[in-house]
Design a protein around this motif. Structure first.
Motif, PDB file in Angstrom:
ATOM      1  N   ALA A  56       0.834  -1.209   0.000  1.00 54.24           N
ATOM      2  CA  ALA A  56       0.000   0.000   0.000  1.00 54.24           C
ATOM      3  C   ALA A  56       0.865   1.254   0.000  1.00 54.24           C
ATOM      4  CB  ALA A  56      -0.926  -0.009   1.213  1.00 54.24           C
ATOM      5  N   GLU A  57       1.951   1.217   0.750  1.00 54.84           N
ATOM      6  CA  GLU A  57       2.872   2.351   0.799  1.00 54.84           C
ATOM      7  C   GLU A  57       3.489   2.608  -0.580  1.00 54.84           C
ATOM      8  OE1 GLU A  57       6.131   3.486   4.088  1.00 54.84           O
ATOM      9  OE2 GLU A  57       6.623   1.681   2.953  1.00 54.84           O
ATOM     10  N   ALA A  58       3.884   1.542  -1.275  1.00 54.07           N
ATOM     11  CA  ALA A  58       4.476   1.689  -2.606  1.00 54.07           C
ATOM     12  C   ALA A  58       3.441   2.194  -3.607  1.00 54.07           C
ATOM     13  CB  ALA A  58       5.051   0.354  -3.071  1.00 54.07           C
ATOM     14  N   HIS A  59       2.208   1.691  -3.511  1.00 50.09           N
ATOM     15  CA  HIS A  59       1.157   2.163  -4.416  1.00 50.09           C
ATOM     16  C   HIS A  59       0.917   3.660  -4.235  1.00 50.09           C
ATOM     17  CE1 HIS A  59       0.076  -2.142  -4.865  1.00 50.09           C
ATOM     18  NE2 HIS A  59      -0.220  -1.740  -6.090  1.00 50.09           N
ATOM     19  N   GLU A  60       0.904   4.093  -2.986  1.00 56.66           N
ATOM     20  CA  GLU A  60       0.676   5.507  -2.704  1.00 56.66           C
ATOM     21  C   GLU A  60       1.850   6.364  -3.196  1.00 56.66           C
ATOM     22  OE1 GLU A  60       0.330   8.324   1.216  1.00 56.66           O
ATOM     23  OE2 GLU A  60      -0.586   6.332   1.304  1.00 56.66           O
ATOM     24  N   ARG A  61       3.071   5.888  -2.954  1.00 58.56           N
ATOM     25  CA  ARG A  61       4.265   6.642  -3.329  1.00 58.56           C
ATOM     26  C   ARG A  61       4.348   6.836  -4.843  1.00 58.56           C
ATOM     27  NH1 ARG A  61       8.459   3.226  -2.186  1.00 58.56           N
ATOM     28  NH2 ARG A  61       8.092   3.551   0.015  1.00 58.56           N
ATOM     29  N   TYR A  62       4.029   5.782  -5.611  1.00 56.87           N
ATOM     30  CA  TYR A  62       4.171   5.842  -7.062  1.00 56.87           C
ATOM     31  C   TYR A  62       2.862   6.161  -7.779  1.00 56.87           C
ATOM     32  CZ  TYR A  62       8.657   3.821  -5.959  1.00 56.87           C
ATOM     33  OH  TYR A  62       9.907   3.609  -5.437  1.00 56.87           O
ATOM     34  N   GLY A  63       1.812   6.427  -7.036  1.00 50.58           N
ATOM     35  CA  GLY A  63       0.547   6.795  -7.640  1.00 50.58           C
ATOM     36  C   GLY A  63      -0.136   5.671  -8.391  1.00 50.58           C
ATOM     37  N   LEU A  64       0.071   4.455  -7.967  1.00 48.65           N
ATOM     38  CA  LEU A  64      -0.545   3.301  -8.624  1.00 48.65           C
ATOM     39  C   LEU A  64      -1.967   3.111  -8.115  1.00 48.65           C
ATOM     40  CD1 LEU A  64       2.456   0.831  -8.351  1.00 48.65           C
ATOM     41  CD2 LEU A  64       1.752   2.124 -10.363  1.00 48.65           C
ATOM     42  N   PRO A  65      -2.819   2.517  -8.918  1.00 46.32           N
ATOM     43  CA  PRO A  65      -4.182   2.261  -8.439  1.00 46.32           C
ATOM     44  C   PRO A  65      -4.186   1.179  -7.365  1.00 46.32           C
ATOM     45  CG  PRO A  65      -3.843   1.254 -10.584  1.00 46.32           C
ATOM     46  CD  PRO A  65      -2.620   2.075 -10.298  1.00 46.32           C
ATOM     47  N   ALA A  66      -5.201   1.219  -6.518  1.00 41.42           N
ATOM     48  CA  ALA A  66      -5.328   0.205  -5.462  1.00 41.42           C
ATOM     49  C   ALA A  66      -5.619  -1.149  -6.099  1.00 41.42           C
ATOM     50  CB  ALA A  66      -6.434   0.590  -4.499  1.00 41.42           C
ATOM     51  N   LEU A  67      -4.989  -2.180  -5.589  1.00 41.57           N
ATOM     52  CA  LEU A  67      -5.168  -3.529  -6.114  1.00 41.57           C
ATOM     53  C   LEU A  67      -5.876  -4.388  -5.077  1.00 41.57           C
ATOM     54  CD1 LEU A  67      -1.590  -4.084  -7.587  1.00 41.57           C
ATOM     55  CD2 LEU A  67      -3.619  -3.289  -8.788  1.00 41.57           C
ATOM     56  N   ASP A  68      -6.742  -5.259  -5.546  1.00 38.16           N
ATOM     57  CA  ASP A  68      -7.339  -6.232  -4.634  1.00 38.16           C
ATOM     58  C   ASP A  68      -6.728  -7.598  -4.939  1.00 38.16           C
ATOM     59  OD1 ASP A  68      -8.510  -6.927  -7.016  1.00 38.16           O
ATOM     60  OD2 ASP A  68     -10.569  -6.569  -6.369  1.00 38.16           O
ATOM     61  N   THR A  71      -6.749  -8.849  -8.638  1.00 39.17           N
ATOM     62  CA  THR A  71      -6.094  -8.038  -9.656  1.00 39.17           C
ATOM     63  C   THR A  71      -4.731  -8.608 -10.001  1.00 39.17           C
ATOM     64  OG1 THR A  71      -7.192  -6.076  -8.799  1.00 39.17           O
ATOM     65  CG2 THR A  71      -5.302  -5.709 -10.227  1.00 39.17           C
ATOM     66  N   THR A  72      -4.433  -8.629 -11.301  1.00 35.43           N
ATOM     67  CA  THR A  72      -3.114  -9.029 -11.762  1.00 35.43           C
ATOM     68  C   THR A  72      -2.445  -7.805 -12.361  1.00 35.43           C
ATOM     69  OG1 THR A  72      -3.885 -11.251 -12.267  1.00 35.43           O
ATOM     70  CG2 THR A  72      -1.829 -10.548 -13.306  1.00 35.43           C
ATOM     71  N   LEU A  73      -1.303  -7.444 -11.847  1.00 35.96           N
ATOM     72  CA  LEU A  73      -0.570  -6.289 -12.334  1.00 35.96           C
ATOM     73  C   LEU A  73       0.377  -6.752 -13.430  1.00 35.96           C
ATOM     74  CD1 LEU A  73       0.147  -3.293 -12.045  1.00 35.96           C
ATOM     75  CD2 LEU A  73       1.866  -3.979 -10.371  1.00 35.96           C
ATOM     76  N   THR A  74       0.283  -6.145 -14.605  1.00 36.20           N
ATOM     77  CA  THR A  74       1.136  -6.491 -15.735  1.00 36.20           C
ATOM     78  C   THR A  74       2.020  -5.298 -16.061  1.00 36.20           C
ATOM     79  OG1 THR A  74      -0.603  -7.900 -16.612  1.00 36.20           O
ATOM     80  CG2 THR A  74       1.161  -7.295 -18.118  1.00 36.20           C
ATOM     81  N   LEU A  75       3.320  -5.541 -16.102  1.00 39.92           N
ATOM     82  CA  LEU A  75       4.261  -4.493 -16.463  1.00 39.92           C
ATOM     83  C   LEU A  75       4.508  -4.581 -17.958  1.00 39.92           C
ATOM     84  CD1 LEU A  75       6.818  -4.834 -13.542  1.00 39.92           C
ATOM     85  CD2 LEU A  75       4.947  -3.211 -13.777  1.00 39.92           C
ATOM     86  N   GLY A  76       4.284  -3.485 -18.668  1.00 42.27           N
ATOM     87  CA  GLY A  76       4.426  -3.511 -20.111  1.00 42.27           C
ATOM     88  C   GLY A  76       5.667  -2.825 -20.626  1.00 42.27           C
ATOM     89  N   HIS A  77       6.410  -2.144 -19.766  1.00 46.16           N
ATOM     90  CA  HIS A  77       7.590  -1.409 -20.213  1.00 46.16           C
ATOM     91  C   HIS A  77       8.774  -1.787 -19.341  1.00 46.16           C
ATOM     92  CE1 HIS A  77       5.068   1.103 -22.748  1.00 46.16           C
ATOM     93  NE2 HIS A  77       4.253   1.228 -21.719  1.00 46.16           N
ATOM     94  N   TRP A  78       9.871  -2.097 -20.009  1.00 44.55           N
ATOM     95  CA  TRP A  78      11.102  -2.406 -19.299  1.00 44.55           C
ATOM     96  C   TRP A  78      12.145  -1.375 -19.705  1.00 44.55           C
ATOM     97  CZ3 TRP A  78      11.696  -6.348 -15.791  1.00 44.55           C
ATOM     98  CH2 TRP A  78      10.628  -7.232 -15.713  1.00 44.55           C
ATOM     99  N   ARG A  79      13.039  -1.084 -18.801  1.00 44.53           N
ATOM    100  CA  ARG A  79      14.088  -0.116 -19.065  1.00 44.53           C
ATOM    101  C   ARG A  79      15.403  -0.677 -18.569  1.00 44.53           C
ATOM    102  NH1 ARG A  79      14.887   5.287 -15.828  1.00 44.53           N
ATOM    103  NH2 ARG A  79      14.313   3.786 -14.267  1.00 44.53           N
ATOM    104  N   PHE A  80      16.454  -0.532 -19.357  1.00 48.70           N
ATOM    105  CA  PHE A  80      17.772  -1.013 -18.968  1.00 48.70           C
ATOM    106  C   PHE A  80      18.328  -0.119 -17.865  1.00 48.70           C
ATOM    107  CE2 PHE A  80      22.433  -1.036 -19.590  1.00 48.70           C
ATOM    108  CZ  PHE A  80      22.659  -2.374 -19.305  1.00 48.70           C
ATOM    109  N   ALA A  81      18.719  -0.729 -16.762  1.00 49.35           N
ATOM    110  CA  ALA A  81      19.204   0.035 -15.619  1.00 49.35           C
ATOM    111  C   ALA A  81      20.719   0.097 -15.562  1.00 49.35           C
ATOM    112  CB  ALA A  81      18.665  -0.571 -14.325  1.00 49.35           C
ATOM    113  N   GLY A  82      21.405  -0.779 -16.280  1.00 54.36           N
ATOM    114  CA  GLY A  82      22.859  -0.754 -16.293  1.00 54.36           C
ATOM    115  C   GLY A  82      23.453  -2.078 -15.867  1.00 54.36           C
ATOM    116  N   THR A  83      24.771  -2.169 -15.972  1.00 54.71           N
ATOM    117  CA  THR A  83      25.481  -3.377 -15.564  1.00 54.71           C
ATOM    118  C   THR A  83      26.602  -2.989 -14.619  1.00 54.71           C
ATOM    119  OG1 THR A  83      27.025  -3.237 -17.401  1.00 54.71           O
ATOM    120  CG2 THR A  83      25.023  -4.531 -17.756  1.00 54.71           C
TER     121      THR A  83
END
Length: 113
Positions: A56-68, A71-83
């Motif tokens: 709940a804290e992470a959802h609030e921090r990142y502005g994500l919708p509340a999940l019950d 609900t299945t959360l699907t991530l559609g975008h990936w970003r390279f963070a480095g090596t």
């Protein structure tokens, strides 16, 4: 009781009883993991509450919708963070490498000696 146990543990005739190492346990009434489930909450319940709170804290921090639960959360975008390591991690890794090398050198010298 703790003081008496400590003092008796110093006497040679009671050394076999190992009173001093256990003096701190007097009055504790058992190990933390041997508590009654009827008396207190379980560690599983504590982990569940903590996980829900953090989610709940992470959802609030990142502005994500509340999940019950349905609900299945699907991530559609990936970003390279480095090596590789960050500069701080590189320092720690090098320190660990040096300690391992030193320990191996000492062990080899002891085998040869």
């Amino acid at each position: 009781m703790i003081r008496t146990c400590w003092e008796l543990g110093a006497r040679p005739e009671f050394t076999a009883l190992r009173l001093r190492p256990w003096a701190h346990m007097l009055g504790f009434r058992g190990h933390f993991s041997s508590k009654s489930q009827r008396y207190s909450t379980t560690f599983g319940d504590l982990r569940g509450v903590r996980a829900r709170y953090r989610a709940a804290e992470a959802h609030e921090r990142y502005g994500l919708p509340a999940l019950d639960d349905a609900t299945t959360l699907t991530l559609g975008h990936w970003r390279f963070a480095g090596t590789g390591y960050t500069p701080g991690e590189a320092v720690m890794a090098e320190h660990i490498r040096q300690k391992v090398a030193t320990a191996r050198r000492i062990a080899a010298e002891r085998e040869d000696g």
